[in-house]
Motif scaffolding. Structure first.
Motif, PDB file in Angstrom:
ATOM      1  N   MET A 178     -16.119  -2.268   4.361  1.00 22.37           N
ATOM      2  CA  MET A 178     -15.358  -1.237   3.526  1.00 22.37           C
ATOM      3  C   MET A 178     -14.313  -0.802   4.712  1.00 22.37           C
ATOM      4  SD  MET A 178     -16.667   2.152   1.821  1.00 22.37           S
ATOM      5  CE  MET A 178     -15.690   3.783   2.134  1.00 22.37           C
ATOM      6  N   LEU A 179     -13.073  -0.527   3.963  1.00 20.94           N
ATOM      7  CA  LEU A 179     -11.950   0.145   4.721  1.00 20.94           C
ATOM      8  C   LEU A 179     -12.161   1.536   5.099  1.00 20.94           C
ATOM      9  CD1 LEU A 179      -8.811  -0.971   2.822  1.00 20.94           C
ATOM     10  CD2 LEU A 179      -9.630  -1.650   5.191  1.00 20.94           C
ATOM     11  N   SER A 180     -11.846   2.041   6.016  1.00 27.44           N
ATOM     12  CA  SER A 180     -11.875   3.468   6.079  1.00 27.44           C
ATOM     13  C   SER A 180     -10.931   4.090   5.242  1.00 27.44           C
ATOM     14  CB  SER A 180     -11.557   3.773   7.519  1.00 27.44           C
ATOM     15  OG  SER A 180     -11.474   5.176   7.995  1.00 27.44           O
ATOM     16  N   GLU A 225      -6.805   7.141   0.617  1.00 25.74           N
ATOM     17  CA  GLU A 225      -5.947   6.543   1.404  1.00 25.74           C
ATOM     18  C   GLU A 225      -6.583   5.716   2.750  1.00 25.74           C
ATOM     19  OE1 GLU A 225      -2.185   9.462   1.935  1.00 25.74           O
ATOM     20  OE2 GLU A 225      -3.909  10.187   2.943  1.00 25.74           O
ATOM     21  N   ASP A 226      -5.944   4.442   3.078  1.00 28.43           N
ATOM     22  CA  ASP A 226      -6.765   3.939   3.927  1.00 28.43           C
ATOM     23  C   ASP A 226      -6.189   4.291   5.313  1.00 28.43           C
ATOM     24  OD1 ASP A 226      -4.092   2.796   4.599  1.00 28.43           O
ATOM     25  OD2 ASP A 226      -4.498   0.831   3.734  1.00 28.43           O
ATOM     26  N   SER A 227      -6.676   3.817   6.475  1.00 30.66           N
ATOM     27  CA  SER A 227      -6.525   4.393   7.958  1.00 30.66           C
ATOM     28  C   SER A 227      -5.073   4.150   8.071  1.00 30.66           C
ATOM     29  CB  SER A 227      -7.535   3.549   8.702  1.00 30.66           C
ATOM     30  OG  SER A 227      -7.095   2.203   8.716  1.00 30.66           O
ATOM     31  N   ALA A 228      -4.143   3.522   7.418  1.00 29.86           N
ATOM     32  CA  ALA A 228      -2.731   3.352   7.850  1.00 29.86           C
ATOM     33  C   ALA A 228      -1.904   4.410   6.751  1.00 29.86           C
ATOM     34  CB  ALA A 228      -2.382   1.868   7.574  1.00 29.86           C
ATOM     35  N   GLY A 229      -2.749   5.129   6.009  1.00 31.20           N
ATOM     36  CA  GLY A 229      -2.167   6.184   5.078  1.00 31.20           C
ATOM     37  C   GLY A 229      -1.643   5.698   3.761  1.00 31.20           C
ATOM     38  N   CYS A 245      -7.070  -4.316  -3.066  1.00 33.68           N
ATOM     39  CA  CYS A 245      -8.110  -3.845  -1.864  1.00 33.68           C
ATOM     40  C   CYS A 245      -9.654  -3.912  -2.688  1.00 33.68           C
ATOM     41  CB  CYS A 245      -7.652  -2.383  -1.753  1.00 33.68           C
ATOM     42  SG  CYS A 245      -5.937  -2.371  -0.719  1.00 33.68           S
ATOM     43  N   GLY A 246      -9.633  -4.686  -3.825  1.00 32.79           N
ATOM     44  CA  GLY A 246     -10.898  -4.511  -4.119  1.00 32.79           C
ATOM     45  C   GLY A 246     -12.018  -5.136  -3.454  1.00 32.79           C
ATOM     46  N   GLY A 247     -13.248  -4.808  -3.674  1.00 32.07           N
ATOM     47  CA  GLY A 247     -14.488  -5.360  -3.041  1.00 32.07           C
ATOM     48  C   GLY A 247     -14.754  -4.703  -1.843  1.00 32.07           C
ATOM     49  N   ARG A 248     -13.927  -3.557  -1.485  1.00 35.47           N
ATOM     50  CA  ARG A 248     -14.028  -2.851  -0.068  1.00 35.47           C
ATOM     51  C   ARG A 248     -14.891  -1.446  -0.169  1.00 35.47           C
ATOM     52  NH1 ARG A 248      -7.984  -3.966   2.120  1.00 35.47           N
ATOM     53  NH2 ARG A 248      -7.925  -6.397   1.716  1.00 35.47           N
ATOM     54  N   ILE A 291     -14.056   1.039  -2.042  1.00 36.67           N
ATOM     55  CA  ILE A 291     -13.308   2.299  -2.542  1.00 36.67           C
ATOM     56  C   ILE A 291     -13.485   2.719  -3.893  1.00 36.67           C
ATOM     57  CG2 ILE A 291     -10.584   2.634  -2.959  1.00 36.67           C
ATOM     58  CD1 ILE A 291      -9.835   0.365  -0.838  1.00 36.67           C
ATOM     59  N   GLY A 292     -13.758   1.864  -4.827  1.00 37.75           N
ATOM     60  CA  GLY A 292     -14.128   2.532  -6.342  1.00 37.75           C
ATOM     61  C   GLY A 292     -15.442   3.213  -5.922  1.00 37.75           C
ATOM     62  N   ARG A 293     -16.322   3.065  -5.137  1.00 34.76           N
ATOM     63  CA  ARG A 293     -17.664   3.546  -5.166  1.00 34.76           C
ATOM     64  C   ARG A 293     -17.368   4.970  -4.537  1.00 34.76           C
ATOM     65  NH1 ARG A 293     -23.093   3.025  -5.482  1.00 34.76           N
ATOM     66  NH2 ARG A 293     -22.623   0.847  -6.443  1.00 34.76           N
ATOM     67  N   ALA A 294     -16.528   5.009  -3.374  1.00 40.21           N
ATOM     68  CA  ALA A 294     -16.159   5.964  -2.525  1.00 40.21           C
ATOM     69  C   ALA A 294     -15.465   7.117  -3.715  1.00 40.21           C
ATOM     70  CB  ALA A 294     -15.380   5.745  -1.407  1.00 40.21           C
ATOM     71  N   LEU A 295     -14.509   6.673  -4.497  1.00 44.40           N
ATOM     72  CA  LEU A 295     -13.813   7.653  -5.325  1.00 44.40           C
ATOM     73  C   LEU A 295     -15.129   8.106  -6.297  1.00 44.40           C
ATOM     74  CD1 LEU A 295     -10.499   5.470  -6.080  1.00 44.40           C
ATOM     75  CD2 LEU A 295     -10.550   7.912  -5.193  1.00 44.40           C
ATOM     76  N   ALA A 296     -15.633   7.161  -6.832  1.00 50.54           N
ATOM     77  CA  ALA A 296     -16.683   7.508  -8.055  1.00 50.54           C
ATOM     78  C   ALA A 296     -17.657   8.557  -7.437  1.00 50.54           C
ATOM     79  CB  ALA A 296     -17.540   6.480  -8.516  1.00 50.54           C
ATOM     80  N   GLU A 297     -18.170   8.358  -6.282  1.00 49.52           N
ATOM     81  CA  GLU A 297     -19.001   9.280  -5.448  1.00 49.52           C
ATOM     82  C   GLU A 297     -18.560  10.761  -5.258  1.00 49.52           C
ATOM     83  OE1 GLU A 297     -20.560   7.238  -2.318  1.00 49.52           O
ATOM     84  OE2 GLU A 297     -22.125   6.256  -3.379  1.00 49.52           O
ATOM     85  N   HIS A 298     -16.940  10.600  -4.904  1.00 56.04           N
ATOM     86  CA  HIS A 298     -16.382  11.817  -4.743  1.00 56.04           C
ATOM     87  C   HIS A 298     -16.271  12.536  -5.998  1.00 56.04           C
ATOM     88  CE1 HIS A 298     -13.692  14.423  -2.674  1.00 56.04           C
ATOM     89  NE2 HIS A 298     -12.759  14.474  -3.688  1.00 56.04           N
TER      90      HIS A 298
END
Length: 165
Positions: free
Chosen positions: A1-3, A57-61, A91-94, A96-103
């Motif tokens: 997963m991306l940061s 946002e990813d680590s590069a902004g 950016c799928g499969g990293r 991000i969707g789960r992180a957004l959903a949990e948030h």
């Protein structure tokens, strides 16, 4: 997963959301919005003042995903939320969707919502697996309601998750 960092969106984020928003909706595989939705109409839909909008946002902004939280109903049923989620297809499969959903689920509970309803989840959408893993159940399916460009006519799930106590 991306940061990733998830934060409230500002109006200045829209130009970074629009390219993947447009790409996802134009594909006509996961959203029941017109594939040719104009940028102005899309901004009004996604960034409405009635919605709490978030970006990942990813680590590069770079903005790599976005979500909104809003009441699904009004009046005495206003404590049932609705939400929408989009991740840049590159950016799928990293996670991000789960992180957004949990948030967003956490935000919904913090704002006193008692449940969340998705009104039209395309049954072939890979996100169905994510939603069920997060505790959503399929209340029913409207058969043959969505003209999928690859699968033909498919159903739209109505999904629900109880929140809070």
């Amino acid at each position: 997963m991306l940061s990733t960092e998830i934060r409230r969106a500002t109006a200045d984020d829209w130009p970074r959301i629009w390219p993947f928003w447009h790409r996802v909706v134009a594909a006509a595989e996961t959203y029941a919005w017109a594939p040719d939705t104009s940028e102005e109409a899309a901004r009004d839909l996604w960034m409405s003042p009635a919605k709490q909008v978030y970006v990942a946002e990813d680590s590069a902004g770079a903005v790599v995903g976005s979500a909104f939280l809003t009441p699904n109903y009004g009046g005495p049923a206003a404590r049932v939320a609705n939400a929408g989620f989009m991740v840049d297809p590159d950016c799928g499969g990293r996670g991000i969707g789960r992180a957004l959903a949990e948030h967003v689920l956490s935000e919904a509970e913090a704002h006193g919502y008692r449940g969340m309803v998705f009104n039209a989840v395309v049954e072939t959408n890979p996100a169905v697996k994510l939603w069920t893993s997060l505790g959503f159940t399929i209340l029913g399916t409207v058969p043959d309601a969505f003209d999928h460009p690859r699968h033909g006519r498919v159903g739209l799930h109505i999904m629900h998750k109880a929140l809070g106590d």
